[in-house]
Design a protein around this motif. Sequence first.
Motif, PDB file in Angstrom:
ATOM      1  N   MET A 186      -0.816   3.040   1.668  1.00  0.00           N
ATOM      2  CA  MET A 186      -1.767   1.932   1.753  1.00  0.00           C
ATOM      3  C   MET A 186      -2.787   2.000   0.620  1.00  0.00           C
ATOM      4  O   MET A 186      -3.233   0.973   0.110  1.00  0.00           O
ATOM      5  CB  MET A 186      -2.454   1.931   3.113  1.00  0.00           C
ATOM      6  CG  MET A 186      -1.539   1.559   4.268  1.00  0.00           C
ATOM      7  SD  MET A 186      -0.785  -0.079   4.078  1.00  0.00           S
ATOM      8  CE  MET A 186      -2.234  -1.132   4.174  1.00  0.00           C
ATOM      9  N   SER A 187      -3.157   3.217   0.217  1.00  0.00           N
ATOM     10  CA  SER A 187      -4.034   3.366  -0.938  1.00  0.00           C
ATOM     11  C   SER A 187      -3.346   2.807  -2.182  1.00  0.00           C
ATOM     12  O   SER A 187      -3.961   2.110  -3.004  1.00  0.00           O
ATOM     13  CB  SER A 187      -4.387   4.839  -1.152  1.00  0.00           C
ATOM     14  OG  SER A 187      -5.154   5.010  -2.321  1.00  0.00           O
ATOM     15  N   GLY A 188      -2.045   3.099  -2.313  1.00  0.00           N
ATOM     16  CA  GLY A 188      -1.265   2.567  -3.429  1.00  0.00           C
ATOM     17  C   GLY A 188      -1.152   1.054  -3.367  1.00  0.00           C
ATOM     18  O   GLY A 188      -1.214   0.370  -4.397  1.00  0.00           O
ATOM     19  N   LEU A 189      -0.983   0.514  -2.166  1.00  0.00           N
ATOM     20  CA  LEU A 189      -0.911  -0.939  -1.988  1.00  0.00           C
ATOM     21  C   LEU A 189      -2.215  -1.604  -2.441  1.00  0.00           C
ATOM     22  O   LEU A 189      -2.198  -2.593  -3.185  1.00  0.00           O
ATOM     23  CB  LEU A 189      -0.630  -1.265  -0.521  1.00  0.00           C
ATOM     24  CG  LEU A 189      -0.461  -2.737  -0.125  1.00  0.00           C
ATOM     25  CD1 LEU A 189       0.389  -2.844   1.134  1.00  0.00           C
ATOM     26  CD2 LEU A 189      -1.794  -3.442   0.120  1.00  0.00           C
ATOM     27  N   LEU A 190      -3.347  -1.047  -2.000  1.00  0.00           N
ATOM     28  CA  LEU A 190      -4.641  -1.627  -2.361  1.00  0.00           C
ATOM     29  C   LEU A 190      -4.914  -1.477  -3.859  1.00  0.00           C
ATOM     30  O   LEU A 190      -5.515  -2.353  -4.479  1.00  0.00           O
ATOM     31  CB  LEU A 190      -5.752  -0.987  -1.534  1.00  0.00           C
ATOM     32  CG  LEU A 190      -5.706  -1.315  -0.034  1.00  0.00           C
ATOM     33  CD1 LEU A 190      -6.706  -0.463   0.738  1.00  0.00           C
ATOM     34  CD2 LEU A 190      -5.973  -2.795   0.215  1.00  0.00           C
ATOM     35  N   ARG A 191      -4.452  -0.380  -4.442  1.00  0.00           N
ATOM     36  CA  ARG A 191      -4.604  -0.192  -5.887  1.00  0.00           C
ATOM     37  C   ARG A 191      -3.731  -1.193  -6.643  1.00  0.00           C
ATOM     38  O   ARG A 191      -4.135  -1.722  -7.694  1.00  0.00           O
ATOM     39  CB  ARG A 191      -4.225   1.240  -6.269  1.00  0.00           C
ATOM     40  CG  ARG A 191      -4.340   1.545  -7.739  1.00  0.00           C
ATOM     41  CD  ARG A 191      -5.763   1.445  -8.275  1.00  0.00           C
ATOM     42  NE  ARG A 191      -5.816   1.659  -9.713  1.00  0.00           N
ATOM     43  CZ  ARG A 191      -5.869   2.845 -10.297  1.00  0.00           C
ATOM     44  NH1 ARG A 191      -5.893   3.954  -9.549  1.00  0.00           N
ATOM     45  NH2 ARG A 191      -5.921   2.947 -11.604  1.00  0.00           N
ATOM     46  N   THR A 192      -2.543  -1.468  -6.117  1.00  0.00           N
ATOM     47  CA  THR A 192      -1.679  -2.483  -6.724  1.00  0.00           C
ATOM     48  C   THR A 192      -2.373  -3.842  -6.707  1.00  0.00           C
ATOM     49  O   THR A 192      -2.336  -4.592  -7.692  1.00  0.00           O
ATOM     50  CB  THR A 192      -0.332  -2.559  -5.967  1.00  0.00           C
ATOM     51  OG1 THR A 192       0.330  -1.299  -6.055  1.00  0.00           O
ATOM     52  CG2 THR A 192       0.569  -3.641  -6.547  1.00  0.00           C
ATOM     53  N   HIS A 193      -3.011  -4.156  -5.574  1.00  0.00           N
ATOM     54  CA  HIS A 193      -3.777  -5.410  -5.475  1.00  0.00           C
ATOM     55  C   HIS A 193      -4.875  -5.455  -6.541  1.00  0.00           C
ATOM     56  O   HIS A 193      -5.047  -6.467  -7.232  1.00  0.00           O
ATOM     57  CB  HIS A 193      -4.381  -5.524  -4.075  1.00  0.00           C
ATOM     58  CG  HIS A 193      -5.378  -6.626  -3.930  1.00  0.00           C
ATOM     59  ND1 HIS A 193      -5.033  -7.953  -3.985  1.00  0.00           N
ATOM     60  CD2 HIS A 193      -6.737  -6.591  -3.748  1.00  0.00           C
ATOM     61  CE1 HIS A 193      -6.119  -8.703  -3.837  1.00  0.00           C
ATOM     62  NE2 HIS A 193      -7.161  -7.907  -3.697  1.00  0.00           N
ATOM     63  N   ASP A 194      -5.597  -4.355  -6.692  1.00  0.00           N
ATOM     64  CA  ASP A 194      -6.664  -4.296  -7.708  1.00  0.00           C
ATOM     65  C   ASP A 194      -6.086  -4.493  -9.112  1.00  0.00           C
ATOM     66  O   ASP A 194      -6.661  -5.206  -9.946  1.00  0.00           O
ATOM     67  CB  ASP A 194      -7.389  -2.947  -7.642  1.00  0.00           C
ATOM     68  CG  ASP A 194      -8.293  -2.836  -6.426  1.00  0.00           C
ATOM     69  OD1 ASP A 194      -8.622  -3.883  -5.836  1.00  0.00           O
ATOM     70  OD2 ASP A 194      -8.663  -1.703  -6.065  1.00  0.00           O
ATOM     71  N   ASN A 195      -4.952  -3.839  -9.386  1.00  0.00           N
ATOM     72  CA  ASN A 195      -4.306  -3.980 -10.695  1.00  0.00           C
ATOM     73  C   ASN A 195      -3.998  -5.445 -11.006  1.00  0.00           C
ATOM     74  O   ASN A 195      -4.244  -5.936 -12.113  1.00  0.00           O
ATOM     75  CB  ASN A 195      -3.003  -3.178 -10.746  1.00  0.00           C
ATOM     76  CG  ASN A 195      -3.217  -1.681 -10.800  1.00  0.00           C
ATOM     77  OD1 ASN A 195      -4.322  -1.204 -11.050  1.00  0.00           O
ATOM     78  ND2 ASN A 195      -2.167  -0.920 -10.566  1.00  0.00           N
TER      79      ASN A 195
END
Length: 520
Positions: free
Chosen positions: A295-304
């Motif tokens: 989920m941290s990776g998912l949210l970071r993908t969103h930020d990217n």
Amino acid sequence: MNPVGYTFLNQHYNLLLPKLGLEVYQDMDSDVEKTVTYGASKRLVLPKSRKNLSTPYENMLAAIKYQGIRLHFFAAIFKVVDEKELTAFIADKPMAQLNRVIWYLYEWLTNKRLDLSALTSGNYVQLFDDRFYFTLTEGVRDKRTRVVNNAIGTKDFCPTVRKTPEIVKLSETDVYQTAYEEVQRLGKTISADVIGRSINYLYTKETRSSTEIENEKPDKKRMQRFLNAIKNAGLFELSKDKLIDIQNQIVAENVRASDYRTIEIYVGTTIQKYGIVDEDVHYVGAKAEQLESMMSGLLRTHDNLMLDGKIPSLIHAAVISFAEVYIHPFDDGNGRIHRYLIHDVMKQREPAHKFIIPISAAILKNTERYDEVLESISKPIMAMLDWELDAENGNGIIINNDIDYMYRFPDYTEHVKFVYEMMNFAISNDLIEEICLLLVFDIIKKSMDQIEDIPNMKLDTLVSIIVSGGGTVSKRKRAMFLQYLDEEQLIEIEQKSIKIISEIQEKFDINIQNLVIKTD
């Protein structure tokens, strides 16, 4: 024929990964390269003149060349690869472009360093070729391998979307502009008030449709909370706390979360036959212990994607929303959060647009297609997963193997295509149909406004009955009208209403009767 690329690697390392849409083989009896149909997939057949690839490392290069970078394959391979052999292979040609890509992939995905000296010269190469993938514009430069990591995600979660001809064409579509053009097609008779009222109704329709997809009938309080969440989509930063807040708004109080789930979860159906109760397990969510990183990776993908701003907003919305539903971070509410996120991301990316495109309503009318898209990832996961129901916990499940790479590195190309399809369906059907329905209602109401004896509070009810009846009033409902007008006046109103409905239906090629809630 000899397997090549990922096909070879799958067999060599005994990975048991589901085959790809394109498999590669070499035919030592063939003089030409050709692509043939092989059941539901295709085979690229290489001629005998091509080099015979005998080592797994040569086949890694061939896999990227012919089938592109499939992160879930490399993540699985790197768990079992001989590190010394891989190092020696790369060291033989450290400046070769694909050698550097494999070198970077290994160190990025495993967080380990190969025994190789950092490069000090040479041009940088892209990790993902932006001719074939949607990528970040800039990316992060790795000085050691001189590779630019332009992936949209992180090593914790990194989806890919391929630039197929169909997706490229769809990505050039501005769904909001398409919606505006469709509304303008209705003509100058459409007032801002009609559009505003139709939008308000579509918010409600979206809320109901998203719930119906889950086969649920929540109480009015929860429906209102979900409606409020949809209306306020895009107003807040997307974060773990916000996801938990949304989950709390749309589920029953006894299943509200304060964090990501801590137990394994599955989606299934209870089957009872001949006195035996069994569970038909359709899908198992990611392991609870891996949720925080995924989920941290998912949210970071969103930020990217927010910071990059170049990848179309609807692709961004599709990637984030489907990622949430496959990871399944909560005990309840994941499906509705998935569809909420489509609107949330779209509003964050394009806040100037004031209306909603009711994608859940479109999905509800295309559930077989929705299931088909979901199964493009859920079926391979379930085929690979070693699980069993927890005998000591009637609602639990035990996962015996770790295939986290299947959750972390999905290909969402088909999912993006589906979201565009549903948006276009919603625009050409639900959005336009609702405006036409309100237009019919308003015209009929205006024709009845001239009858002074009908109280305003009653007028809407009477007009609704007429519209519901296709312009006529049933014998059972007729008495309600005859309190305010005589039979001749009612017949005249019916004739006018039939004509109004017929003109709107013919002009815009819709069936009003399919849109209204029957009153009889």
